[in-house]
Write a protein that holds these residues in place. Sequence first.
Motif, short mmCIF file in Angstrom:
data_model
loop_
_atom_site.label_atom_id
_atom_site.label_comp_id
_atom_site.label_asym_id
_atom_site.label_seq_id
_atom_site.Cartn_x
_atom_site.Cartn_y
_atom_site.Cartn_z
N ALA A 195 -2.99 -3.44 -0.22
CA ALA A 195 -2.04 -4.06 0.70
C ALA A 195 -1.85 -5.55 0.44
O ALA A 195 -0.88 -6.14 0.95
N LYS A 253 -8.97 -3.63 0.89
CA LYS A 253 -7.54 -3.61 1.24
C LYS A 253 -6.68 -4.25 0.16
O LYS A 253 -5.59 -4.77 0.41
N ASP A 285 -8.98 -1.85 -5.91
CA ASP A 285 -8.99 -1.69 -4.46
C ASP A 285 -10.35 -1.18 -4.00
O ASP A 285 -10.99 -0.35 -4.66
N ASP A 332 0.85 -1.19 0.00
CA ASP A 332 0.00 0.00 0.00
C ASP A 332 0.89 1.24 0.00
O ASP A 332 1.75 1.40 0.86
#
Length: 203
Positions: free
Chosen positions: A134, A131, A115, A52
């Motif tokens: 990430a 998320k 995302d 991220d």
Amino acid sequence: MSADFSRETQAIATGFWPLAGIDEVGRGPLAGPVVAAAVILDPGKVPAGLADSKLLSAARREALFDTIAGTALAIGIASVTAAEIDAINIRQATLLAMKRAVAALPLAPLKVLVDGNDPPPLPCPCEAIVKGDALVASIAAASIIAKVTRDRMMARLAQLYPAYGFAGHVGYGTAVHRAAIQEHGPCPEHRYSFAPVKGVWQR
């Protein structure tokens, strides 16, 4: 924790290739564009350390930006201006930026990973992953490309409008930024539909 390429590998195994990851940066600021990027990574050259973009230092983002640019099969970058944001609202502007980024890819993806939980309307299947920036390498790469691109755009705007300190806060509503708006009024790059500009000044 670094994002990995497992979600892409699964998609490729079921015939979804090329596959792109997309992400956007700049929903919350009071000024500047929202920027989106779409990235198709080379399965044989996935950069190490993708994560991220918000969790990476500026120097690390810049280094990964160069690595992604040098190894990815395709990158598409697009933005939606502050004036467009005011006209259509930030949610629609975000979806439009992502749609434009996918359209800017020199390869048309058969599937897109995005995302969050609000996918843009696209001509191919689109899977939203909370998320994802990430967890999923392609989305993390897109978040880095979008973040570095927007930061560079805000640095250029800082030279055009030095009173606001855009290089430091990149348009977010810090105390310094809000004080500058109160003192100088907004510039053309401010989002007039966002507080503290909304209801005080008109575009």
